[in-house]
Each structure stands twice: as C-alpha cells, then as structure tokens.
Motif scaffolding. Sequence first.
Motif, PDB file in Angstrom:
ATOM      1  N   ARG A   3       0.930  -1.182   0.027  1.00  0.00           N
ATOM      2  CA  ARG A   3       0.094  -0.035  -0.023  1.00  0.00           C
ATOM      3  C   ARG A   3       0.779   1.249  -0.145  1.00  0.00           C
ATOM      4  N   ALA A   7       0.930   4.286  -2.763  1.00  0.00           N
ATOM      5  CA  ALA A   7       0.724   5.652  -2.417  1.00  0.00           C
ATOM      6  C   ALA A   7       1.882   6.676  -3.173  1.00  0.00           C
ATOM      7  N   SER A 437      -7.815   7.170  -3.888  1.00  0.00           N
ATOM      8  CA  SER A 437      -7.328   5.986  -3.956  1.00  0.00           C
ATOM      9  C   SER A 437      -6.821   5.889  -2.423  1.00  0.00           C
ATOM     10  N   ILE A 441      -7.449   2.941   0.660  1.00  0.00           N
ATOM     11  CA  ILE A 441      -6.459   2.275   1.168  1.00  0.00           C
ATOM     12  C   ILE A 441      -6.808   2.427   2.556  1.00  0.00           C
ATOM     13  N   ARG A 444      -9.500   0.451   3.849  1.00  0.00           N
ATOM     14  CA  ARG A 444      -9.276  -1.033   3.979  1.00  0.00           C
ATOM     15  C   ARG A 444      -8.329  -1.436   5.040  1.00  0.00           C
TER      16      ARG A 444
END
Length: 507
Positions: A3, A7, A437, A441, A444
């Motif tokens: 992740r 980013a 996005s 993230i 999640r």
Amino acid sequence: MKRVLIAAGWCFAISSVWVSTAAVAADRFAQRFALELESGAAYYSVPLSAPVYAASQRNDLGDVRVFNGAGEPVPYSLDAPRESARAPATLRTVHWFPLPPAASGGTGAPLGVTIAADGSLRATSAPPDRAQHDADLVDVAREARGEALVDALIVHVRDDNYQGRVSVESSNDLRSWQPAGEAQLLKVSYNGSTLSQDRIELNGMRARYLRLHWLDGAPYVESIDAQVQMASAGAAQRADMQRQWREGIVARPGPKTGEYFFESGGPYPIDRLRLNLPQPNTVAPAVVYSRSGLDAPWREVSSATLFRLHNGTVEQSNPSLEMEPDTDRHWRVVVDTRNGGLGSGALIVAAGWRPATLTFVARGAAPFTLAVGNAAAVSSAVSRADLLMGASSVAVTARLGEELPVGQEADAQLSGKDPDAMRRYMLWAALLLAVASLGAIAWRLARGAQGQVAPQAGGVADGGGGVAGAAGAGGLAGDALGGSGAASATAKDAGTASADGQNTGKK
C-alpha cells in the motif's frame, strides 16, 4: 508495504503531471518576431525594441527566448546597458565677448577681438551697447585645453526675468562654423524664489570657440561656465545606446486633487520622464512615485518643479526628469495644488529608456525567431561571458524584423481563452483520483484493524458470559435445591405433627 508503494506511485504521478504541465506552458508565447541575420556568424546581438517590452509579462524579461528553424531554443544572454565609466565633470569659467551684428556673421577674428599665439582671444575694444548686442563669442579653448570635451554651457543671467532662444555654432579656427544646437533659457523671479533654466546642452563637443546667437534679444550675461570632462569619458558616453521613447501616455486624474496615475505598458527600464503640462504659464512642484503592482507600496523616484511658460513666440518647459532605471508599470505624480496645480486638461507623459541587448548563438538552421510573452516562463539566460566562452569571434548585429503569426495556443491567450484548461482539468482529475485511492486504502486498513481486534474482544465476552451463565445456573440450581429441601422439611414436619396427634388421641 504494498500500500505504501501504491501511495508513492500516485504522488510521483501527480508530480510528473504538474512538472510536465509547467514545462509545456513555458514553451508557449504570446508574440514572435523574426530575426534578420547575416549568414556565417556564430554570435548575433540585437537590442530589444519597444514591442518586445510591451509583450513581456515579466519585469525581468524572463520570458524572452530565441528559437531556430526546428523550434529548438538556443542559448542566449540578456544584458542591460552599462553605465559609462565617467570622470567627474568640472565647471570652468570661460571668457566671452559680446559681438555687434556686423561682427557676428563674418569670418576670422571679429571686430574688437584678437587671437593670441596660444589661440586664446583678447578684447581690443569696448563691448557694444545692449541694443546692438545680438551674439556672444565664447572662448572654450583656454579652459578646456584641448584634452576635454564640453558637455554644456551654463549661462548665468543677471536679469530678474528673461526668456529667450539661443542658437549655438562651433568652430576651431573662427572661419568655418557648424551648427551645434539650440536651446531656450529662462529666469523667472517671483515672491522671493527663482526658477531658472540656464543650461545649453552640447553633448560632449570638442571645439575651441562657440558662438551664441540670441534669437529673442540678448540677456544681461553675468558669467558663463563650461561643463567639461575627459575625452575618454566623453567617447564612452557617446557609445551608449540611443534612448528609446514611448510618447503620448495620458495620465488620468486620481481620487485626490493633484494626483495623476499612468501605466508604462511594459517592463521598460525607464530612466527619463517628460511631463508635458496641459496649460501654458504653469509652475508647480511635483513628486513622482512608482510601484510594481497594485498591492505594492508607492516609492518616491524623482521630484522637480514643473513649468510651461509662454512668452510671445517662445515657449519653454522643464527638462526631463532623471532617475535610476525603473521597470515598475504603475506610476503616480503628486502635484502641489497650493497655487492651482496644473489646471484643467490632461497631463501627457513620455517615458524614455535604454534597451537591453540580447546576444545568442546561431545554433541550428534558420530562420531564427524571438519569442516573448509567457508569465509562466522562467529566465534561462546565461551571462555574456559564459555564452561567449572566450571566443574570439565578435557578435554581429542582427535586426528585429516583423511580428510573426502566433499559434493557436497563443491566439487563445490573446482572445481571453485559457489554453491550460484541459491540462488543469487532467491535473485535478489525477488529484481527485489519488485522494480517492488514498481514502480507499485508509478505509481498507481501518477495516483490517477492526477485523483483527473483534475476535479477541468476542472471546473475552464469550468467556465472561460462560462464567456468568455458570454462576447463574449454579445459583438457580441452589435455589431450586434449597426450595426442594424446604418443601421436604415441611412435609416431614407435617407428618411428624400428624403422627403426634394420632398418638395423643390413643392415649
């Protein structure tokens, strides 16, 4: 880790879009001009004209570029005119001789004057009456001594009020005379103060003798000084570029009485201002201010007494105001209104400056063009020394040609459209997508954290419930058992009582 890499990728993409947008914007310019060159030279130089300054959108001319025929930018330097190394000018009192009309137009030594062995002049007779006096012969050779140039004559007039024109001629032998210029002299005394214009500009002339023809009557001359300087400094002064002027700038009245505002229309390095007063016979002190933008503070750049005086056929105005080169676009003139100010009418301004010189390398194929007019562009000019790199070749003078048609993007700029709209929309879309996005993230990650914490909390709750249930069941069972025992005990007591009663009855 995955992740984090995602980013970082989005941040890099956003930065790439931003940089590419800025780089493309720097290559679009509002105006282009043809450069006319002589073939074969490696370096060319061209002074920037007024249209280039007017098209520039940066005060430092950072949006000026030179492109070759393939559209590639070429290296260039941009140099402001240098101040000449001048020796301090000195004032020297010179000798002069009033001449009658018959002597002022002849050749050789005029009547009443002789030439000494060293070339200096000597008077041999009394000067003529003022009624017959229409010219003066000035001997500058004695004080200048041949090694200096004459910048100006300063004529000190004894009259309290004088206004008139004077024509100047120069000669080295008193036989052949050449025109050397014309000037207007003024002296006005009023209420204890004096306004004078006593300077005759000669612009570094080398001459032994000067002849002054008084066109509106000769004044009572008290003394004459010559402003001289060394010949080398005068040569450097004459080598300076010719000053350019923008005429006809109309200053608009401000909200306060005596205030006038005007705009230069470009980042011109203004070092001279001519303020043309609307009405004759006007005298008013004034202060001039400038600022770079509407939010910047005003700063004082010059002050002078403005005048425009009319006497018959002679009209005289104050000389140009001098200042350090100033690229500000906004200007303000504040006039003292205690004596009526400037009266009615418009104040007309003329701005003068010495243009910068652009030198570039003729790399690539012709035609070469000069582009200007992009506020997003940043200067890419190098110093002249770095550009030439010690090359022995001399930069050949080029000429700035006609304005060329601009592209669609520049047309959009000039017509008020925004050529960066699509790129800006794409950038905003990328930013929104990146934020979405990053939000997904984060959501999640939060869900995953909650999923790990929930089973542990459930186990603790279940165990507690089991203990509580066991305790409750035990209590209820105890109660039930206790109740049964109590009931058995009661029944037993009842049976016992019944048996006792039966026994008593038998007795």
